[in-house]
Design a protein around this motif. Structure first.
Motif, PDB file in Angstrom:
ATOM      1  N   VAL A 331       0.873  -1.177   0.000  1.00  0.00           N
ATOM      2  CA  VAL A 331       0.000   0.000   0.000  1.00  0.00           C
ATOM      3  C   VAL A 331       0.905   1.219   0.000  1.00  0.00           C
ATOM      4  N   ASN A 332       0.680   2.115  -0.953  1.00  0.00           N
ATOM      5  CA  ASN A 332       1.566   3.274  -1.071  1.00  0.00           C
ATOM      6  C   ASN A 332       0.787   4.558  -0.857  1.00  0.00           C
ATOM      7  N   SER A 333       1.498   5.677  -0.937  1.00  0.00           N
ATOM      8  CA  SER A 333       0.833   6.958  -0.652  1.00  0.00           C
ATOM      9  C   SER A 333       0.592   7.777  -1.911  1.00  0.00           C
ATOM     10  N   ASP A 334       1.606   7.916  -2.760  1.00  0.00           N
ATOM     11  CA  ASP A 334       1.539   8.826  -3.899  1.00  0.00           C
ATOM     12  C   ASP A 334       1.188  10.232  -3.443  1.00  0.00           C
ATOM     13  N   SER A 335       1.436  10.532  -2.192  1.00  0.00           N
ATOM     14  CA  SER A 335       0.954  11.796  -1.647  1.00  0.00           C
ATOM     15  C   SER A 335       1.768  12.192  -0.428  1.00  0.00           C
ATOM     16  N   GLY A 336       2.068  13.484  -0.348  1.00  0.00           N
ATOM     17  CA  GLY A 336       2.783  14.000   0.821  1.00  0.00           C
ATOM     18  C   GLY A 336       1.886  14.136   2.036  1.00  0.00           C
ATOM     19  N   GLU A 337       0.621  13.831   1.860  1.00  0.00           N
ATOM     20  CA  GLU A 337      -0.276  13.800   3.026  1.00  0.00           C
ATOM     21  C   GLU A 337      -0.396  12.363   3.531  1.00  0.00           C
ATOM     22  N   LEU A 338      -0.768  11.465   2.602  1.00  0.00           N
ATOM     23  CA  LEU A 338      -0.971  10.059   3.005  1.00  0.00           C
ATOM     24  C   LEU A 338       0.290   9.415   3.560  1.00  0.00           C
ATOM     25  N   ASP A 339       1.453   9.815   3.042  1.00  0.00           N
ATOM     26  CA  ASP A 339       2.655   9.095   3.469  1.00  0.00           C
ATOM     27  C   ASP A 339       2.960   9.340   4.944  1.00  0.00           C
ATOM     28  N   ARG A 340       2.275  10.303   5.559  1.00  0.00           N
ATOM     29  CA  ARG A 340       2.485  10.542   6.981  1.00  0.00           C
ATOM     30  C   ARG A 340       1.689   9.566   7.837  1.00  0.00           C
ATOM     31  N   HIS A 341       0.775   8.829   7.204  1.00  0.00           N
ATOM     32  CA  HIS A 341       0.022   7.841   8.000  1.00  0.00           C
ATOM     33  C   HIS A 341      -0.210   6.570   7.180  1.00  0.00           C
ATOM     34  N   LEU A 342       0.874   6.057   6.619  1.00  0.00           N
ATOM     35  CA  LEU A 342       0.761   4.794   5.881  1.00  0.00           C
ATOM     36  C   LEU A 342       0.348   3.653   6.796  1.00  0.00           C
ATOM     37  N   TYR A 343       0.746   3.751   8.085  1.00  0.00           N
ATOM     38  CA  TYR A 343       0.305   2.711   9.033  1.00  0.00           C
ATOM     39  C   TYR A 343      -1.216   2.689   9.107  1.00  0.00           C
ATOM     40  N   HIS A 344      -1.813   3.862   9.001  1.00  0.00           N
ATOM     41  CA  HIS A 344      -3.274   3.955   9.015  1.00  0.00           C
ATOM     42  C   HIS A 344      -3.845   3.453   7.687  1.00  0.00           C
ATOM     43  N   GLU A 345      -3.140   3.704   6.600  1.00  0.00           N
ATOM     44  CA  GLU A 345      -3.587   3.187   5.296  1.00  0.00           C
ATOM     45  C   GLU A 345      -3.572   1.648   5.319  1.00  0.00           C
ATOM     46  N   ALA A 346      -2.504   1.101   5.908  1.00  0.00           N
ATOM     47  CA  ALA A 346      -2.439  -0.362   6.024  1.00  0.00           C
ATOM     48  C   ALA A 346      -3.591  -0.872   6.877  1.00  0.00           C
ATOM     49  N   ALA A 347      -3.910  -0.111   7.927  1.00  0.00           N
ATOM     50  CA  ALA A 347      -5.000  -0.523   8.814  1.00  0.00           C
ATOM     51  C   ALA A 347      -6.329  -0.524   8.055  1.00  0.00           C
ATOM     52  N   LYS A 348      -6.497   0.442   7.152  1.00  0.00           N
ATOM     53  CA  LYS A 348      -7.731   0.462   6.366  1.00  0.00           C
ATOM     54  C   LYS A 348      -7.778  -0.735   5.411  1.00  0.00           C
ATOM     55  N   SER A 349      -6.618  -1.067   4.851  1.00  0.00           N
ATOM     56  CA  SER A 349      -6.593  -2.242   3.981  1.00  0.00           C
ATOM     57  C   SER A 349      -6.923  -3.511   4.754  1.00  0.00           C
ATOM     58  N   GLN A 350      -6.544  -3.522   6.020  1.00  0.00           N
ATOM     59  CA  GLN A 350      -6.898  -4.649   6.870  1.00  0.00           C
ATOM     60  C   GLN A 350      -8.408  -4.685   7.105  1.00  0.00           C
ATOM     61  N   ARG A 351      -8.966  -3.512   7.308  1.00  0.00           N
ATOM     62  CA  ARG A 351     -10.406  -3.394   7.555  1.00  0.00           C
ATOM     63  C   ARG A 351     -11.207  -3.971   6.395  1.00  0.00           C
ATOM     64  N   TYR A 352     -10.778  -3.645   5.182  1.00  0.00           N
ATOM     65  CA  TYR A 352     -11.529  -4.073   4.014  1.00  0.00           C
ATOM     66  C   TYR A 352     -11.020  -5.439   3.538  1.00  0.00           C
ATOM     67  N   GLY A 353     -11.459  -6.460   4.150  1.00  0.00           N
ATOM     68  CA  GLY A 353     -11.094  -7.790   3.688  1.00  0.00           C
ATOM     69  C   GLY A 353     -10.417  -8.646   4.737  1.00  0.00           C
ATOM     70  N   GLY A 354     -10.246  -8.080   5.920  1.00  0.00           N
ATOM     71  CA  GLY A 354      -9.834  -8.895   7.043  1.00  0.00           C
ATOM     72  C   GLY A 354      -8.454  -9.507   6.941  1.00  0.00           C
ATOM     73  N   LEU A 355      -7.466  -8.735   6.589  1.00  0.00           N
ATOM     74  CA  LEU A 355      -6.100  -9.250   6.619  1.00  0.00           C
ATOM     75  C   LEU A 355      -5.649  -9.397   8.070  1.00  0.00           C
ATOM     76  N   THR A 356      -4.686 -10.279   8.305  1.00  0.00           N
ATOM     77  CA  THR A 356      -4.116 -10.386   9.651  1.00  0.00           C
ATOM     78  C   THR A 356      -3.236  -9.170   9.904  1.00  0.00           C
ATOM     79  N   ASP A 357      -2.869  -8.973  11.164  1.00  0.00           N
ATOM     80  CA  ASP A 357      -1.980  -7.852  11.496  1.00  0.00           C
ATOM     81  C   ASP A 357      -0.685  -7.933  10.693  1.00  0.00           C
ATOM     82  N   ASP A 358      -0.096  -9.109  10.640  1.00  0.00           N
ATOM     83  CA  ASP A 358       1.171  -9.240   9.918  1.00  0.00           C
ATOM     84  C   ASP A 358       0.998  -8.988   8.422  1.00  0.00           C
ATOM     85  N   GLU A 359      -0.111  -9.494   7.889  1.00  0.00           N
ATOM     86  CA  GLU A 359      -0.377  -9.236   6.469  1.00  0.00           C
ATOM     87  C   GLU A 359      -0.537  -7.740   6.216  1.00  0.00           C
TER      88      GLU A 359
END
Lengths: 459, 582, 446
Positions: A331-359
């Motif tokens: 999961v990438n940012s392509d943005s100087g805003e998003l890249d400050r919370h990529l951990y949150h972007e990963a968390a959203k990807s986890q939300r949508y489809g139920g990935l494990t924490d490690d995934e």
């Protein structure tokens, strides 16, 4: 008049002279954190000893060698430094948008270590960014992989030493709009105006690159026999394409639709290129089995969609579908805003489809590392790897987690408790102070690359 | 060294130049009138002669004849045909050398009707600004105002380059005199001028595009030169290599006969030029370098001739509202990284911090030349994008910020000549060199030094030296006597105290106290000239002698205090009591 | 825990849908949500309670509530019920696909368009709406933008087939883009002088418009007090639209970002004695928080997930802005500023909470605070009997990404918990399942 006062004055005037030299690798012992290794699960109450910028030991009850600073991470989480596989920070320019093929240009020529975005990314735990050419051209420029060594001003000091060369390709609306619909910079329209045209441009470029490579190979051979052999014309553009064909340059392709993703895989197969990461790839989920079979990677947004037609049929479940189908996904940012919370972007990807924490964490660590060819150095917490680490006060997949410290090669470049507010490396000596204020009223400047050529000429 | 390999033997060159000059008619006139010049022989008598930094004749004579310096010394014979100039109390220096400018080359107007290329990816070379085959010599206009302005600032020679974009053409070293373009040229084809100036909307439109284009041009030029060599040796059986002016313009660079001379403004541009040099290996010279404080190490490694800009950032304008509370604000005006702008309550502290950082930033620019010098880098100067009228003021600022005067003079004269490979002709006041001189009313780096004469190529240019304005004639001269409060603003905070002046305007004495210390310090060298008050005082064990210079208007004073080697700090004051208090 | 969530969610997705060809569709009725933890926002938390919905309203909330006969019972054991989240600034319904101009209706030609109604152009069938509402966002301000007076913003519920069905609480606000003095971004290369001139010119225009509107209102009032059919005043649509604003009957929503502009807007409001005013955006509000609080102007703040406005700002200033304003006593509601990703409103609130606002205040800022600002707190913003049944059931804190929203009610409608993104997921997770002929994976060369 007391001399003390004037000595102070003297000192004051002198102290601006030079900044102290920064170390490039560090030693540190991070004690007692919950260590999210990503590749080997979570280790509770564990210490990480860093020597000379590398992770030397991981374990419990480690003692700090003499002179090595100890950071108490009790109650905190330590994760690998986050890797942003698609970024445009720290660049003086983004798009050489004048021609459909500009393989010869390289972003390492325009790395801008002064860009405040580097520090802001560090403050979000990001230690490495893949700073890319824009998507105006079918074959754009070569990208640069940097480490966020904030404070160094020589662009060479930011380079991720040993990272493979990569190059930006772009399919779909952007290249066809820039070149085909009206012509770049007011010139006449030219191929490509369609996705068919994009394929034609690619095939022609590869064919030219092949012929170029053959011509030089012939020359090199003939030179041995004939001292009067005449070298073929030198062309840095074709030379670069030849390097792609030789497998020396990894392809990172801006793409959205399933059809164009399949098209590029066909073209690459025909020309024997087997390393490709599809960037954005909003419809990659539709061709996940094909991507998996090719061994192609995908680097996607957590939830961006609908900012243009080719991303209307998107789903935030993209990363989950790809992961479940065996595609190495980031999961990438392509943005100087998003890249400050990529951990949150990963968390959203986890939300949508139920990935494990490690995934989920792999989406912003080991997977982008694989895609950039640097997984032997970064992307997980393992002995021998670079000590690129991010420390959070809560689990990084929680919205309430606040990054506290970020280390690159064992050097602390971000510390929430210690850093001054104003961290600029360059202060304009003449600008009025108000000029610091700069607000974009346009809340819909999604996807840096989509919004018009003027945006690409960043200073 | 600019061109060590090809520098002609000095003696031989002098003969050539002397011969050329001897054949030249009395072509030049002094700038002040159009009357015929009677003689081209001059004798500057009784002058202090600074032949080169550290080499001074306290009272001597310089003789110029036919464009050359023919004699220098305490006791030299004055030729019969000389115009004798009494230079008592004046100082003679070698004419200054400008390492990079557009001197004598007018800026061409853009053609508004120029058609944009249909294919922006393949524009014609000239549209893209790739014109390395052009030659500064063909563009010279001796009457261009840039020549007059530079000369008035003391410059006798300049390395001048064409206007343009990425590769505007080759530069030439010219003498800033005369009315014949050809005669101005001291050395043609001296450099391949380059800059990161993209053509709008066509390839290469970005810095990375220009970098790639340079690499391609250079490598292809290497190939073409190789083929051309092969063809010259034996054409039989080889395809005839096509003529190509753009690539051929690189041949002298490939052969090491001239450098790529990059004008770089920012630190990033400088890094880019260094990067290209590292990749391609061409001889490099750099001009501009206004942020070189950030790349000292890289410049040390590069070993390229450097021509540092004579431009400096302007002091930021104070806002009207900021002035009102200046005393309190300045009291705490030091940068404190621990200050957080946590809420709306902290905006004042934030503003002070920002102002302090901005001052620190400007200080870096002012110390830049000193840093280069301290790092052991030899450099000349460039007036590219600089107003010649600012040169003296800016040099003084650099000196106040630690650049030794001798180093500044060397950068203007000897080092510049050496880096340009012209020491045999220029850079010092020595017999046999070209008659380029600057004559000043006081040592050049003094605040009120004025240039009285400039000689270029043996031609005399005389300047009117205006007397400093005194207080209004007939009006009452200001009287500074009284007790003043003062505030000195520094990056470490403000220092305030009392200044007591007694006596009469032409016979002042006084003391200074600091609020941080009750003891009083005696003032020395008190002068009061119209409305300008200056004095010095000593800080024992401190930095030495501090010089205080303020202008008095009514009951207000404003000026600066100079700390040796450190620079200037602004000072303001108000008269609290005194006979003339309004 | 995570696995459980995944499983639960998967089960949810696999709930049998209706007949072939049927589209899942929301419906009203009588519902009893039982065994739930109920976060009322205004009356504390009920640990094990029941909430009854009848029609479009909440009928009962409490620990001791009788389940009405015939009610559809939803067992929410282990779950929490929250009021529906309100986003105080979006373009939902007005924007469909960013770069496709034909699908965007938020920006009219010209500067002076106060007569435009966002509500008229809201597309109830926007694909963006179902994508949004499954996140628990039930109600949004949708606003026109650009120019000076871009039109009238409206509050809409994310359910309904006509704008009228969607219109929430009748809330309409006149939008004013307060003249901005600053650069629009790094690409804005105007000189300081030009910027100043442009700002002065824009402010003069605003004042001229306002003065004329005031004059128009005076003439209009006088005419209606004593109608004179021979001298019926001119009908000027723009001025007519401003009548209720000039008279203080319609709120004026002033979009303003920079400190300098906020100060100017405060002066502007005070000079004219306006009271029915809200600020929107307010990126640098923390710099002027005391003044805004003093003026008593509520602020719709956001997006929270944005970059600091100044290069020298502390890196987290945008996250902290809303909390700093709240601490200074400003009434704050949050806005995402989004269209297709209004679903991220809860995470904007989560970041505001984490960077100083605190979870409780952040929750209020997306529920009761905007309801109060818009004057609809009797119907919206909390879980109280008699209020609109805008609410959702979640298996955790709605600001946490790991939390799943299990059921959303809007206007009493039990909302189908699906949308195109979920449908694509279900179709493509195992794309070739059910295929008998061999799968060709890498397409052959052509």
């Amino acid at each position: 008049m007391k001399k003390q006062a004037f000595l102070a004055l003297t000192f004051a005037l002198a102290f601006t002279l030079t900044a102290a030299a920064q170390p490039k690798v560090g030693d540190v012992l991070i004690k007692n954190g919950a260590v999210l290794t990503v590749t080997h699960g979570t280790l509770e109450n564990t210490d990480i000893l860093v020597r000379d910028g590398k992770i030397a030991r991981i374990g419990q009850g480690l003692r700090a060698p003499d002179g090595v600073e100890v950071v108490d991470a009790t109650g905190m989480y330590v994760m690998p430094g986050i890797i942003d596989a698609h970024s445009h920070i720290a660049l003086s320019a983004v798009n050489e948008a004048t021609n459909p093929v500009t393989a010869e240009v390289t972003m390492e020529d325009v790395t801008n270590p002064y860009h405040i975005g580097i520090y802001r990314a560090l403050a979000g735990g990001v230690t490495t960014s893949h700073t890319m050419h824009g998507s105006a051209n079918v074959i754009g420029g070569q990208n640069e992989t940097i480490k966020h060594r904030w404070g160094f001003t020589n662009p060479d000091d930011l380079r991720f030493e040993g990272a493979p060369r990569t190059i930006k390709f772009a399919l779909g609306e952007n290249p066809t709009r820039v070149h085909g619909k009206r012509g770049a910079s007011g010139g006449k329209a030219k191929v490509p105006a369609t996705r068919m045209g994009v394929e034609a441009v690619l095939r022609e470029a590869f064919a030219d690159g092949q012929r170029y490579m053959e011509a030089w190979d012939r020359y090199e051979a003939e030179k041995k026999r004939n001292s009067r052999a005449v070298p073929p014309p030198y062309d840095l553009r074709l030379e670069t394409i030849a390097d792609i064909l030789r497998g020396d340059v990894l392809v990172h392709c801006h793409s959205y639709r399933a059809d164009e993703i399949l098209m590029l895989m066909r073209v690459l197969k025909d020309f024997g290129v087997d390393k490709v990461t599809f960037q954005h790839a909003n419809e990659a989920f539709k061709v996940a089995p094909e991507l998996a079979a090719f061994g192609a990677y995908a680097s996607v947004f957590s939830d961006w969609w609908s900012y243009k037609f080719e991303v209307y049929y998107s789903t935030a479940y993209n990363a989950a579908i790809l992961t479940r189908n065996g595609v190495v996904t980031s999961v990438n940012s392509d943005s100087g805003e998003l890249d400050r919370h990529l951990y949150h972007e990963a968390a959203k990807s986890q939300r949508y489809g139920g990935l494990t924490d490690d995934e989920a964490l792999a989406l912003i660590t080991i997977n982008p590392a694989l895609q950039l060819g640097i997984a032997d150095r970064v992307g997980s917490i393992e002995v021998g790897k670079d000590a690129d680490l991010a420390v959070f006060d809560g689990h990084p997949l929680s919205v309430y987690a606040v990054p506290q410290m970020t280390f690159v090669d064992g050097v602390r470049y971000f510390d929430r408790q210690r850093d001054p507010d104003d961290v600029r490396l360059f202060v304009d000596p003449e600008a009025s102070l108000d000029d610091g204020a700069m607000i974009s009223n346009d809340e819909h400047l999604h996807e840096l690359e989509a919004v018009g050529d003027w945006l690409f000429h960043l200073k | 060294m600019f061109l060590p390999a090809t520098r002609p033997a000095p003696a031989a060159l002098l003969v050539v130049i002397a011969a050329a000059l001897a054949l030249t008619p009395l072509r030049a006139h002094a700038q002040t009138d159009d009357l015929p010049t009677v003689t081209r022989t001059y004798a500057l008598e009784h002058a202090r002669i600074v032949q080169a930094p550290g080499r001074v004749i306290e009272r001597g004579t310089v003789v110029l004849r036919n464009g050359l310096i023919t004699a220098v010394g305490a006791d030299v014979a004055i030729p019969f045909d000389a115009e004798r100039i009494a230079a008592d109390s004046m100082v003679v220096y070698a004419g200054f050398i400008d390492g990079l400018s557009h001197a004598g080359i007018p800026k061409p107007k853009e053609d508004p009707n120029r058609k944009r290329p249909d294919d922006p990816g393949n524009p014609p070379d000239d549209y893209a600004g790739i014109q390395p085959q052009r030659d500064a010599r063909a563009m010279l206009e001796p009457g261009d105002k840039s020549v007059k302005e530079l000369r008035k600032a003391g410059f006798g020679a300049a390395h001048t380059v064409p206007h343009g974009r990425m590769l505007p053409g080759s530069g030439a070293v010219v003498l800033l005199s005369g009315d014949d373009p050809g005669a101005m040229v001291l050395r043609g084809d001296a450099s391949l001028f380059a800059q990161f100036e993209a053509a709008p909307g066509v390839y290469p439109a970005t810095p990375m595009g220009m970098m790639a284009k340079m690499r391609r041009l250079y490598r292809e030029a290497e190939r073409r030169r190789m083929i051309e060599r092969m063809y010259e040796e034996n054409p039989t059986g080889l395809e005839r290599p096509p003529h190509d002016a753009v690539h051929e313009a690189f041949f002298p660079v490939l052969e090491g006969r001239k450098p790529v001379f990059f004008f770089v403004e920012s630190a990033l541009e400088a890094y880019r030029a260094l990067r290209l040099q590292k990749d391609l290996g061409f001889p490099l010279a750099l001009g501009g370098l206004e942020q070189s404080f950030d790349l000292i190490d890289a410049l040390k490694d590069a070993r390229a001739p450097l021509f540092f800009t004579l431009g400096l950032p302007k002091a930021p304008k104070k806002k009207a509202e900021a002035k009102k509370d200046s005393v309190e604000a300045e009291m705490a005006a030091q940068y404190d990284p621990s200050i957080r702008t946590a809420t709306y309550r902290d905006l004042e502290a934030e503003r002070r911090n920002l102002e302090a950082r901005q001052r620190m930033s400007r200080e870096k620019y002012l110390k830049n030349a000193a840093m280069l010098h301290e790092a052991g880098l030899r450099f000349g100067f460039s007036t590219m994008d600089v107003k010649p009228a600012d040169v003296h003021k800016n040099l003084r600022l650099m000196i106040e910020h630690g650049l030794p005067e001798d180093a500044a003079l060397a950068a203007l004269t000897t080092d510049a000549a050496d880096l340009l490979g012209l020491s045999a002709m220029l850079g010092s006041v020595d017999e046999g060199k070209i008659a380029n001189l600057v004559v000043t009313t006081k040592p050049y780096f003094d605040k009120d030094a004025k240039i009285k004469y400039v000689f270029v190529d043996g031609v005399k240019y005389e300047y009117e030296v205006k007397e400093k304005k005194k207080a209004k004639a007939g009006g009452e001269a200001a009287n500074p006597v009284g007790v003043w409060s003062y505030v000195i603003s520094t990056p470490m905070g403000a220092f305030d105290g009392t200044l007591t002046l007694e006596g009469a305007p032409d016979d002042l004495r006084g003391t200074l106290t600091s609020s941080r210390n009750p003891g009083a310090t005696e003032l020395r060298n008190l002068t009061f000239d119209g409305n300008e008050l200056s004095f010095t005082f000593e800080i024992p064990d401190g930095p030495g002698t501090l010089t205080f210079t303020v202008v008095i208007t009514g009951d207000e004073m404003e000026g600066s205090v100079n700390v040796p080697g450190m620079g200037e700090a602004p000072v303001t004051g108000t008269r609290e009591s005194g006979p003339d208090r309004l | 825990m995570n696995l459980l969530l995944t499983l639960a969610f998967a089960l949810l997705l696999m709930q049998p849908q209706s007949q072939d060809g049927d589209v899942p569709k929301g419906y009203q009725g009588t519902f009893a949500i039982t065994n739930a933890r109920i976060e009322t926002v205004t009356n504390g938390v009920i640990e094990n309670g029941t909430l009854v919905i009848r029609g479009d309203r909440i009928e009962a909330v409490g620990a001791d509530v009788t389940i009405p006969p015939g009610a559809e019972v939803i067992d929410a054991a282990g779950m929490t019920v929250y009021p529906g989240l309100i986003d105080s600034g979006t373009q939902l319904g007005l924007a469909e696909i960013g770069a496709v101009h034909e699908t965007n209706d938020f920006r009219e030609v010209g500067d002076l368009n106060p007569e435009l109604e966002a509500l008229s152009a809201v597309n109830p069938n926007s694909v963006l709406i179902p994508v949004t509402r499954v996140s628990g966002v039930t109600t949004v301000v949708t606003e026109p933008s650009g120019g000076l007076f871009p039109g009238v913003a409206a509050l809409i519920n994310l359910v309904g087939y006509t704008p009228e069905q969607m219109h929430a609480g009748g809330v309409r606000m006149m939008t004013l883009e307060f003249p901005a003095s600053g650069r629009r971004g790094f690409f804005d290369r105007r000189s300081d002088e030009d910027l100043k001139k442009a700002a002065e010119k824009a402010l003069k225009k605003l004042n001229d418009v306002w003065d004329r509107a005031v004059l128009y209102a005076r003439i209009d009032s006088a005419y209606h007090a004593a109608p004179d059919p021979d001298h019926k005043p001119e009908y000027i649509p723009e001025m007519h639209a401003l009548l209720p604003v000039v008279r203080g009957e319609m709120p004026l929503m002033i979009k303003v970002q920079r400190e300098k502009d906020i100060r100017a807007a405060l002066d502007w409001v005070q000079e004219r004695g306006l009271t029915n005013v809200v600020f929107s955006g307010v990126a640098e509000g923390w710099r002027v928080a005391d003044k805004i609080a003093e003026a008593g102007i509520p602020c719709l703040v956001g997006p929270v997930l944005s970059t600091p406005t100044r290069a020298y700002d502390r890196y987290d200033k945008a996250y902290a802005n809303a909390g700093l304003m709240r601490q200074a006593g400003v009434t704050v509601a949050l806005r995402s500023g989004e269209s297709e990703n209004v679903r991220n409103l809860p995470f904007n609130a989560g970041f505001a909470a984490a960077y100083g606002m605190g979870r409780e205040e952040a929750l209020r800022a997306v529920t009761i605070a905007p309801a109060e600002i818009f004057g609809i707190a009797d119907d919206y913003g909390s879980l109280e009997p008699g209020k609109k049944a805008n609410l959702f059931i979640a298996d955790g804190d709605p600001f946490e990404t790991a939390t799943h929203i299990r059921q959303v009610f809007i206007d009493g409608f039990k909302i189908p918990m699906t949308n195109r993104q979920i449908e694509l997921y279900r179709e493509f997770l195992h794309r070739d399942e059910g295929r008998l002929t061999p799968v060709k994976v890498v397409p052959p060369s052509n």
